[in-house]
Design a protein around this motif. Structure first.
Motif, PDB file in Angstrom:
ATOM      1  N   ALA A 277       0.774  -1.230   0.000  1.00 47.62           N
ATOM      2  CA  ALA A 277       0.000   0.000   0.000  1.00 47.62           C
ATOM      3  C   ALA A 277       0.810   1.288   0.000  1.00 47.62           C
ATOM      4  N   LYS A 278       1.705   1.471   0.941  1.00 48.43           N
ATOM      5  CA  LYS A 278       2.397   2.763   1.043  1.00 48.43           C
ATOM      6  C   LYS A 278       3.570   2.820   0.072  1.00 48.43           C
ATOM      7  N   THR A 279       3.587   3.897  -0.729  1.00 44.50           N
ATOM      8  CA  THR A 279       4.653   4.058  -1.707  1.00 44.50           C
ATOM      9  C   THR A 279       5.592   5.192  -1.314  1.00 44.50           C
ATOM     10  N   MET A 280       6.747   5.204  -1.940  1.00 49.33           N
ATOM     11  CA  MET A 280       7.714   6.283  -1.763  1.00 49.33           C
ATOM     12  C   MET A 280       7.366   7.364  -2.789  1.00 49.33           C
ATOM     13  N   GLY A 281       6.698   8.414  -2.352  1.00 52.33           N
ATOM     14  CA  GLY A 281       6.327   9.500  -3.256  1.00 52.33           C
ATOM     15  C   GLY A 281       5.099   9.169  -4.095  1.00 52.33           C
ATOM     16  N   ASP A 282       4.843  10.022  -5.082  1.00 53.99           N
ATOM     17  CA  ASP A 282       3.705   9.856  -5.980  1.00 53.99           C
ATOM     18  C   ASP A 282       4.143   8.989  -7.150  1.00 53.99           C
ATOM     19  N   THR A 283       3.646   7.776  -7.224  1.00 58.88           N
ATOM     20  CA  THR A 283       4.094   6.824  -8.236  1.00 58.88           C
ATOM     21  C   THR A 283       2.936   6.398  -9.128  1.00 58.88           C
ATOM     22  N   GLU A 284       3.267   5.863 -10.276  1.00 59.75           N
ATOM     23  CA  GLU A 284       2.255   5.331 -11.198  1.00 59.75           C
ATOM     24  C   GLU A 284       1.561   4.116 -10.575  1.00 59.75           C
TER      25      GLU A 284
ATOM     26  N   VAL B  66       3.874  -3.462   3.510  1.00 62.49           N
ATOM     27  CA  VAL B  66       3.087  -4.588   3.015  1.00 62.49           C
ATOM     28  C   VAL B  66       2.346  -5.177   4.207  1.00 62.49           C
ATOM     29  N   VAL B  67       1.068  -5.503   4.018  1.00 65.61           N
ATOM     30  CA  VAL B  67       0.287  -6.079   5.116  1.00 65.61           C
ATOM     31  C   VAL B  67      -0.189  -7.478   4.737  1.00 65.61           C
TER      32      VAL B  67
ATOM     33  N   MET C  19      -4.036 -12.854  12.707  1.00 61.27           N
ATOM     34  CA  MET C  19      -3.379 -11.562  12.946  1.00 61.27           C
ATOM     35  C   MET C  19      -3.225 -10.818  11.622  1.00 61.27           C
ATOM     36  N   ASP C  20      -2.965  -9.533  11.730  1.00 58.45           N
ATOM     37  CA  ASP C  20      -2.488  -8.731  10.610  1.00 58.45           C
ATOM     38  C   ASP C  20      -1.016  -8.478  10.908  1.00 58.45           C
ATOM     39  N   LEU C  21      -0.170  -8.725   9.924  1.00 65.76           N
ATOM     40  CA  LEU C  21       1.262  -8.523  10.109  1.00 65.76           C
ATOM     41  C   LEU C  21       1.742  -7.523   9.069  1.00 65.76           C
ATOM     42  N   THR C  22       2.278  -6.407   9.541  1.00 68.27           N
ATOM     43  CA  THR C  22       2.752  -5.354   8.647  1.00 68.27           C
ATOM     44  C   THR C  22       4.270  -5.380   8.574  1.00 68.27           C
ATOM     45  N   PHE C  23       4.768  -5.430   7.349  1.00 69.04           N
ATOM     46  CA  PHE C  23       6.196  -5.311   7.073  1.00 69.04           C
ATOM     47  C   PHE C  23       6.441  -3.876   6.617  1.00 69.04           C
ATOM     48  N   LYS C  24       7.381  -3.185   7.258  1.00 64.54           N
ATOM     49  CA  LYS C  24       7.687  -1.794   6.913  1.00 64.54           C
ATOM     50  C   LYS C  24       9.182  -1.623   6.705  1.00 64.54           C
ATOM     51  N   VAL C  25       9.515  -0.694   5.799  1.00 67.56           N
ATOM     52  CA  VAL C  25      10.900  -0.296   5.575  1.00 67.56           C
ATOM     53  C   VAL C  25      10.978   1.200   5.838  1.00 67.56           C
ATOM     54  N   ASN C  26      11.902   1.606   6.712  1.00 73.03           N
ATOM     55  CA  ASN C  26      12.029   3.038   6.989  1.00 73.03           C
ATOM     56  C   ASN C  26      12.982   3.699   5.986  1.00 73.03           C
ATOM     57  N   LYS C  27      13.158   4.991   6.119  1.00 71.50           N
ATOM     58  CA  LYS C  27      13.985   5.760   5.173  1.00 71.50           C
ATOM     59  C   LYS C  27      15.443   5.311   5.158  1.00 71.50           C
ATOM     60  N   LYS C  28      15.900   4.746   6.258  1.00 69.71           N
ATOM     61  CA  LYS C  28      17.286   4.276   6.336  1.00 69.71           C
ATOM     62  C   LYS C  28      17.460   2.854   5.801  1.00 69.71           C
ATOM     63  N   GLY C  29      16.356   2.238   5.381  1.00 75.09           N
ATOM     64  CA  GLY C  29      16.429   0.890   4.823  1.00 75.09           C
ATOM     65  C   GLY C  29      16.307  -0.225   5.839  1.00 75.09           C
ATOM     66  N   ALA C  30      15.921   0.099   7.062  1.00 78.65           N
ATOM     67  CA  ALA C  30      15.728  -0.933   8.087  1.00 78.65           C
ATOM     68  C   ALA C  30      14.301  -1.464   8.011  1.00 78.65           C
ATOM     69  N   GLY C  31      14.155  -2.762   8.165  1.00 71.29           N
ATOM     70  CA  GLY C  31      12.841  -3.383   8.131  1.00 71.29           C
ATOM     71  C   GLY C  31      12.322  -3.689   9.516  1.00 71.29           C
ATOM     72  N   SER C  32      10.993  -3.746   9.628  1.00 74.93           N
ATOM     73  CA  SER C  32      10.367  -4.122  10.897  1.00 74.93           C
ATOM     74  C   SER C  32       9.056  -4.844  10.624  1.00 74.93           C
ATOM     75  N   LEU C  33       8.620  -5.619  11.604  1.00 78.53           N
ATOM     76  CA  LEU C  33       7.335  -6.322  11.553  1.00 78.53           C
ATOM     77  C   LEU C  33       6.481  -5.842  12.714  1.00 78.53           C
ATOM     78  N   ILE C  34       5.214  -5.560  12.427  1.00 73.53           N
ATOM     79  CA  ILE C  34       4.277  -5.108  13.451  1.00 73.53           C
ATOM     80  C   ILE C  34       3.046  -6.003  13.389  1.00 73.53           C
ATOM     81  N   GLU C  35       2.740  -6.643  14.498  1.00 75.94           N
ATOM     82  CA  GLU C  35       1.583  -7.542  14.570  1.00 75.94           C
ATOM     83  C   GLU C  35       0.411  -6.813  15.208  1.00 75.94           C
ATOM     84  N   GLN C  36      -0.783  -6.982  14.610  1.00 77.52           N
ATOM     85  CA  GLN C  36      -2.010  -6.385  15.143  1.00 77.52           C
ATOM     86  C   GLN C  36      -3.127  -7.420  15.123  1.00 77.52           C
ATOM     87  N   ASP C  37      -4.240  -7.068  15.761  1.00 76.09           N
ATOM     88  CA  ASP C  37      -5.398  -7.953  15.747  1.00 76.09           C
ATOM     89  C   ASP C  37      -5.874  -8.173  14.316  1.00 76.09           C
TER      90      ASP C  37
END
Length: 134
Positions: A29-36, A89-90, A96-114
């Motif tokens: 879902a979330k993109t870096m900037g306005d993309t096609e 990416v979710v 569960m819902d598991l979200t994979f995120k990449v921050n601006k520095k290129g580090a990844g993380s996983l966040i678990e939610q209901d």
């Protein structure tokens, strides 16, 4: 932690949700900037022989394209969209819902939610009927 290592762990969670019969869907879902390319929706597709593959619905500003990948190729294909242009990416499962995120520095993380979904994807349910091990 570099996002590639976390993405591998995220892909393992996707495989596990399919093995356990809890997979609902996957969304970029979330993109870096306005993309096609605006979104990618990934769903299981049940095949007649009892197996499955993955249907990727790529939603661009002006069109939608559907692509199909066998299970052994889909994660390589999905990896090409990380930071190009997606940063999030979710994985939706019935547990569960598991979200994979990449921050601006290129580090990844996983966040678990209901969980958002109470039921697995229709293809997952069909696979479970034909394969009681799922």
């Amino acid at each position: 932690m570099p996002y590639q290592n976390v993405f591998v762990e995220f892909c393992e969670q996707i495989k596990s949700s399919i093995d356990q019969g809890t997979f609902a869907k996957l969304t970029f879902a979330k993109t870096m900037g306005d993309t096609e390319l605006k979104n990618i929706y990934v769903q299981l597709r049940h095949l007649e022989n009892g197996a499955y593959d993955f249907a990727l619905n790529l939603r661009y500003k002006t069109e939608e394209i559907e692509q199909f990948y066998p299970a052994e190729e889909v994660f390589t294909a999905l990896g090409t969209y990380i930071r190009n242009p997606f940063t999030s990416v979710v994985l939706f499962t019935t547990e569960m819902d598991l979200t994979f995120k990449v921050n601006k520095k290129g580090a990844g993380s996983l966040i678990e939610q209901d969980p958002t979904f109470k039921h697995a994807s229709p293809a997952m349910l069909e696979i479970g009927k034909r394969n009681p091990a799922h």
